[in-house]
Design an enzyme around this catalytic site. Structure first.
Site, PDB file in Angstrom:
ATOM      1  N   ASN A   1      16.774   6.182  50.563  1.00 18.31           N
ATOM      2  CA  ASN A   1      16.631   4.753  50.247  1.00 18.31           C
ATOM      3  C   ASN A   1      16.407   3.957  51.527  1.00 18.31           C
ATOM      4  O   ASN A   1      16.360   4.525  52.618  1.00 18.31           O
ATOM      5  CB  ASN A   1      17.852   4.260  49.468  1.00 18.31           C
ATOM      6  CG  ASN A   1      19.125   4.455  50.269  1.00 18.31           C
ATOM      7  OD1 ASN A   1      19.303   3.869  51.324  1.00 18.31           O
ATOM      8  ND2 ASN A   1      20.013   5.320  49.773  1.00 18.31           N
TER       9      ASN A   1
ATOM     10  N   ILE B   1      31.671   8.818  45.946  1.00 19.19           N
ATOM     11  CA  ILE B   1      32.650   9.046  47.028  1.00 19.19           C
ATOM     12  C   ILE B   1      33.697   7.932  47.034  1.00 19.19           C
ATOM     13  O   ILE B   1      34.896   8.159  47.162  1.00 19.19           O
ATOM     14  CB  ILE B   1      31.934   9.099  48.400  1.00 19.19           C
ATOM     15  CG1 ILE B   1      30.791  10.109  48.351  1.00 19.19           C
ATOM     16  CG2 ILE B   1      32.916   9.431  49.515  1.00 19.19           C
ATOM     17  CD1 ILE B   1      29.822  10.025  49.525  1.00 19.19           C
TER      18      ILE B   1
END
Ligand code: CTP
Length: 398
Positions: free
Chosen positions: A207, A304
């Site tokens: 990204n 995460i």
């Protein structure tokens, strides 16, 4: 922080004197008030006019020049917050070690009450000579900060240590020396940048994250005295000096590295833009094109931040997330804060041209557990990093 600080730069007679001009420019740009004093040998390498133009202040190199302030050799070093000797020749370091005061600059150093940063630059053998090393030990023992010179090819055509550190590095260390150490004793973990999820040996999914925000936070926390672990995806930035740096590529690698830190961390800041999906399989050979279209099967990556949130106990670390949104900024970010059990979330409108991904500036909203929402103005990522750390310190005290 060098903004509004008074810095005196002492330039001594070595070829690296030209690099001091760039140092002055960087410090002035950062908002410091800079004065320059030179030795008579330094004047042979670079004209004082260069430093006068860059600093906007009169340069002194002759103690007995009628234009020199009568007791400038005393007042300059006592009014300053920091003296930087760059470049510092072996001769000048020897004079400092022995308390010699035979010109404006040596006298000013001797009379100074400011912090002193010495940046040696000289021939490798001169640097390695036992006399120079002993002199460096002496001045370090008296509280001067002495930078390690860079290594490489020197102007005298030799290879080895002796090169003046880059002006950006000197300015960064100067900023650290001038910053209050309010994060002293804290372990701060920062994740930054994008992740790369491999498709085959030559392709990956990633990204637009540049890592600038996370790196700015890591740098600011280091300057404020924290022990910083920076877990970074692939970016074009240089890791800040003085931090524990961990390079990762995939979300899975970032997850392992971040979870390993959870037990020791006081603060975890997840500025990374983690890929939510990865290719179901990574092809071992380069995928060849054929006639038809191509479909890539993607599977979900672990979240995460949510895993860290689940690990967090009430008295554990402070957990800060980021939210990249293109619509319903506050509502979407607030939902992430609740779902992932965060203490604070920094919401970015990434559809703005002037802020967010890959920009120098950022405009964010901060949302807290109690529902409080704070709108911050557009500002450089460096300033925002400090503002976020200020708020984290308030949360720690609650
Ligand atoms: N994050 C993470 N692991 C992931 C995805 C995101 O740790 N697999 C973290 C990011 O580091 C960030 C926060 O979660 O601190 C929010 O990331 P963002 O991309 O805004 O949101 P997502 O939770 O991925 O949700 P969505 O993409 O649907 O907006």
């Amino acid at each position: 922080m060098i903004k509004d600080k008074k810095i005196v730069i002492g330039v001594t007679g070595g070829i690296a004197a030209y690099k001091a001009a760039e140092l002055v420019r960087i410090l002035v740009k950062g908002g410091a008030s800079v004065r320059v004093a030179m030795t008579s040998n330094a004047v042979k390498f670079v004209a004082p006019l260069t430093f006068e133009t860059l600093s906007g202040n009169r340069v002194v190199w002759d103690m007995f020049d009628p234009f020199t302030e009568p007791i400038g050799h005393i007042t300059w070093g006592q009014e300053a917050d920091l003296l930087i000797i760059a470049p510092a020749t072996s001769n000048f370091i020897a004079k400092m070690a022995h308390g010699t005061a035979d010109d404006f600059l040596t006298s000013m150093v001797l009379a100074s009450t400011a912090k002193i940063l010495v940046c040696p630059a000289m021939n490798t053998q001169m640097y390695k000579n036992a006399a120079t090393q002993e002199n460096i030990r002496l001045i370090s023992g008296r509280g001067c900060f002495v930078m390690k010179p860079g290594e490489g090819e020197l102007a005298c055509h030799t290879e080895g240590p002796g090169r003046l550190p880059e002006p950006e590095e000197i300015a960064e260390l100067a900023g650290n020396l001038l910053t209050e150490k309010d994060l002293d004793g804290l372990k701060v973990v920062v994740t930054a940048g994008p992740t790369q999820e491999p498709v085959d040996p030559v392709r990956y999914i990633t990204n637009r994250s540049s890592g600038k925000m996370g790196y700015a936070i890591a740098r600011a926390a280091t300057a404020r005295g924290a022990a910083v672990k920076l877990i970074s995806g692939p970016v074009a930035l240089k890791p800040p000096a003085g931090i524990d740096f961990h390079q990762v590529k995939t979300a899975e690698e970032m997850r392992k590295a971040a979870l390993a830190e959870a037990g020791q961390a006081d603060v975890i800041i997840k500025a990374a833009a983690v890929s939510d999906y990865r290719p179901g399989e990574t092809a071992l050979q380069k995928i060849k094109k054929d006639e038809g279209s191509f479909t890539l099967n993607m599977i979900k990556n672990p979240d995460i931040l949510a895993e860290l949130g689940a690990l967090k106990k009430n008295d554990g670390f402070i957990l800060v997330g980021f939210a990249a949104e293109t619509e319903s900024l506050t509502a979407n970010a607030e939902e992430k804060l609740r779902k992932k059990n965060l203490d604070m979330i920094v919401a970015n409108d990434v559809s703005r041209e002037d802020s967010g991904f890959d920009a120098e500036n950022n405009k964010v909203q901060i949302i807290y557990r109690d529902g409080k929402v704070e709108d911050l103005p557009l500002m450089p990522k460096e300033s925002l990093a400090d503002q976020l750390l200020d708020r984290i310190m308030v949360l720690r005290k609650k």
